[in-house]
Design a protein around this motif. Structure first.
Motif, short mmCIF file in Angstrom:
data_model
loop_
_atom_site.label_atom_id
_atom_site.label_comp_id
_atom_site.label_asym_id
_atom_site.label_seq_id
_atom_site.Cartn_x
_atom_site.Cartn_y
_atom_site.Cartn_z
N LEU A 47 66.74 59.56 -9.26
CA LEU A 47 66.39 59.09 -10.60
C LEU A 47 67.08 57.77 -10.90
O LEU A 47 68.25 57.57 -10.57
N PHE B 68 62.37 58.81 -13.21
CA PHE B 68 63.31 59.03 -14.30
C PHE B 68 63.05 60.39 -14.93
O PHE B 68 61.96 60.96 -14.82
N TRP C 171 60.65 48.73 -16.52
CA TRP C 171 61.19 49.14 -15.22
C TRP C 171 60.19 48.70 -14.14
O TRP C 171 59.28 49.43 -13.78
N TRP D 193 73.92 58.52 -14.65
CA TRP D 193 72.74 57.69 -14.88
C TRP D 193 72.89 56.89 -16.16
O TRP D 193 73.48 57.36 -17.15
N PHE E 44 67.06 56.48 -14.27
CA PHE E 44 67.64 56.57 -15.61
C PHE E 44 67.15 57.85 -16.27
O PHE E 44 66.29 58.57 -15.73
N VAL E 45 67.70 58.15 -17.43
CA VAL E 45 67.30 59.30 -18.23
C VAL E 45 66.80 58.79 -19.58
O VAL E 45 67.49 58.03 -20.27
#
Length: 688
Positions: free
Chosen positions: A177, A145, A346, A249, A179-180
């Motif tokens: 990726l 991420f 996560w 994302w 997520f951000v």
């Protein structure tokens, strides 16, 4: 299909989140009425806070004419072409939420990508968004991420987002990726209009917004109403690079100060020497954030579709508890109208603990008129460490609070002699954070702290005689920051907790400082015992100007200590950022490098005690960080872009200054981590 019990749980969650709920069902072909009309959905689409079986989806459908409400259709599919549509849900939008929609979609499968879109009753549709779900909490899945902060669209284009997207597209899908993590300053309340201030350092002021209401302070304007805060988000989300990132994302977001007020804290605002109650503005800021940022931040009202603002008045706050929390009822109501601190999981290896450093903090010590005396003309930015420590501790200073404080220009009164120790977290949030940290079973327990924790330290006691007046401090100096780097007592409490519980895998990710930092989490530095309990990183800003840019424009060329901050050269259009050397290696390295230009020679005379906690620092860095975390190792890459001063047409966002990767193998609880640089591409010689 989702069970009846699970439906009830999700429905209750949607109620708490202020979201409509939708449930995935059997795949079917999508409606053929959708045709992309981005002008009807001018702020794009977004998703947030994905779980193993759910995610929140968002859009804003602009009103058509004088309509007072509209219904739009949400469709979610497990393919880009919507051949297999698993959600089809009608959602009402209207002026009560500024025409935004947020829907909690549940019944999804873990570790899967999904595509979504919105369509109105005339068939005009949003762009297509892509999102994903998290792995199951027990899944042995590596995490990837990005983490970002500080995107000032008023002062520069947001092109680092374009670089992030280009890199991700070029990456193997299995390693892309997930997520951000956005660590705040998604927007900046402070707005310069071009006619009031045409330039800001290297930047040309961009006229992205006029507040409908607003008020002016000096040469800038700030929001005063819900309409103003909503207009701020609408303006920022017209940026195509930011839109593209939100469509690619899911974001996991927490606010910093720009979302409410630059010098705001709790339900108060400060402009110059004046602090005023601003509970109504705090609620308005929270409502706008809720409406435009899909997340699991908790409201108090229980609305399915919107943030129901509590009624508050701007009342003076005269009573504070031991931790500096204002007890005035309107203040407490405003603060708790939206609660952002929360966990995010996560898979087996990553748990994020997000904290809010603005809503519960005690008053910033720089608000006191006597704090102006900390700014030294003789020793710019530098304050004796013992002074910063006494300021933080207040009446609880070890050995008793001193009556006077030493600064670079002489003694001043100890204006916090009778005050309580500082806090950025407040009692309630800190108790939650420590409890959650102590119970986490993730390999990597990651503190998502919007402000930096790593000390900014220098060694002016080693300046050669005759260069300037003698350094008046007892030893090392710090920078007068108001983040966790000078909140020593609270930071020590957290680090002592990590040490006493033998917590392994403690990592801090931060923003706010507009610079890149990599190093160790340690409560004390030499000559005290240096014992790291974790590793810590700070990302550069997306676009906001930083200290190095300010030095380039404002640092006096004739100052005897200029070499500690900027090094001029005949063949360079701008000075080199030697403050990086100061913060990493000390004053001798800076002076030697300025005299000879030989970096290896200059580093040979470094003070090893000035910054054993710092592995990398770039006070001129813009861009973002990328985290890759697996069972046995974590790596953090800094992607540093060129200074975002003017827009670029380059599809990848333009040239890079460097990429640098630091990594650590998993360490056992009670052991000290070992952080090493794994790779460097480009030029960051003054930073390492």
């Amino acid at each position: 299909m989702i069970s009846l019990l699970r439906r009830r749980e999700v429905f209750a969650a949607a109620l708490a989140l202020g979201a409509s709920a939708a449930f995935a069902g059997a795949p079917r072909r999508a409606s053929n009425r959708w045709r992309e009309a981005r002008a009807r959905f001018p702020q794009g689409v977004a998703s947030g806070d994905p779980g193993p079986d759910s995610v929140i989806l968002w859009t804003r459908r602009a009103p058509r004419g004088a309509e007072t409400a509209a219904t739009i259709l949400l469709e979610v599919a497990d393919d880009r072409d919507f051949v297999h549509t698993i959600v089809s849900r009608s959602v009402r939008v209207g002026p009560d939420a500024d025409w935004t929609a947020r829907v909690l979609v549940a019944g999804l499968r873990p570790s899967r990508r999904y595509w979504y879109r919105f369509t109105d009753d005339l068939g005009e549709g949003s762009r297509i968004g892509r999102t994903c779900t998290a792995p199951r909490p027990d899944a042995d899945t590596a995490a990837a991420f990005a983490f970002v902060s500080c995107q000032n669209a008023n002062l520069g284009p947001l092109t680092p987002w374009r670089r992030m997207i280009a890199d991700d597209v070029a990456t193997d899908p299995a390693d892309q990726l997930g997520f951000v993590l956005h660590l705040g300053d998604f927007v900046y309340d402070t707005m310069w209009y071009p006619e009031d201030r045409a330039t800001y350092f290297d930047r040309t002021t961009r006229g992205i917004l006029r507040y409908p209401d607003g008020e002016r302070h000096d040469d800038f304007h700030v929001p005063t109403s819900l309409a103003d805060y909503r207009a701020l988000y609408r303006a920022y989300l017209l940026d195509i690079d930011l839109q593209d990132a939100r469509a690619r994302w899911p974001f996991v977001a927490i606010w910093d100060n720009g979302e409410f007020s630059n010098d705001g804290w709790q339900g108060l605002q400060r402009f110059g020497p004046t602090t005023t109650p601003a509970q109504t503005r705090k609620v308005a800021a929270n409502q706008a954030w809720f409406e435009y940022i899909p997340s699991h931040a908790r409201t108090r009202d229980g609305s399915l579709t919107a943030f129901a603002p509590p009624k508050v008045e701007n009342r003076p706050i005269t009573q504070f508890d031991r931790a500096g929390l204002g007890l005035e009822p309107n203040n407490l109501t405003a603060i708790h109208s939206l609660v952002g601190f929360r966990p995010f999981r996560w898979g087996r290896h990553v748990e994020l603990l997000l904290t809010d450093q603005r809503s519960y903090r005690s008053e910033d010590y720089t608000a006191h008129p006597a704090a102006k005396g900390l700014a030294s003309k003789r020793f710019p930015q530098l304050v004796p460490f013992e002074t910063l420590e006494a300021i933080d501790a207040g009446h609880a200073a070890e050995g008793g609070a001193p009556a006077v404080l030493m600064t670079g220009d002489g003694p001043i009164e100890n204006f916090r002699r009778d005050a309580e120790p500082r806090t950025l977290l407040g009692d309630e949030q800190k108790a939650w954070f420590l409890d959650r940290l102590g119970r986490s079973t993730a390999t990597w327990k990651i503190w998502g702290n919007t402000v930096a924790t790593l000390d900014m330290r220098a060694d002016p006691q080693h300046l050669p005689a005759g260069l300037t007046v003698p350094w008046p401090g007892k030893g090392y100096a710090g920078f007068a920051r108001t983040d966790h780097s000078t909140c020593y007592a609270e930071r020590s409490e957290i680090y002592d907790f990590v040490a006493s519980r033998r917590i392994a895998g403690f990592v801090t990710l931060s923003g706010d400082r507009h610079s890149f930092w990599a190093g160790y989490a340690a409560k004390a530095l030499p000559p005290a015992r240096f014992r790291p309990v974790g590793i810590a990183f700070v990302t550069g800003s997306i676009s906001s100007p930083g200290v190095a840019e300010a030095f380039e424009h404002n640092f006096p060329k004739e100052h005897p200590l200029r070499a500690l901050y900027q090094v001029d050269g005949k063949d360079r259009p701008t000075p080199e950022t030697s403050v990086n050397l100061l913060l990493r290696h000390g004053v001798r390295t800076c002076l030697d490098y300025a005299a000879h230009g030989d970096l290896a020679r200059a580093k040979a005379v470094a003070d090893p005690g000035v910054a054993p906690h710092v592995q990398f620092v770039d006070m001129a860095g813009h861009g973002y960080g990328v985290v890759r975390a697996a069972a046995e190792r974590i790596e953090i890459e800094f992607v540093c872009t060129a200074r975002p001063v003017v827009p670029t047409q380059a599809p990848d966002g333009g040239p890079l200054r460097y990429r640098v990767v630091h990594g650590a193998d998993r360490w056992a609880g009670g052991d000290a981590p070992v952080l090493k640089r794994a790779a460097l591409i480009g030029n960051a010689e003054l930073s390492a």
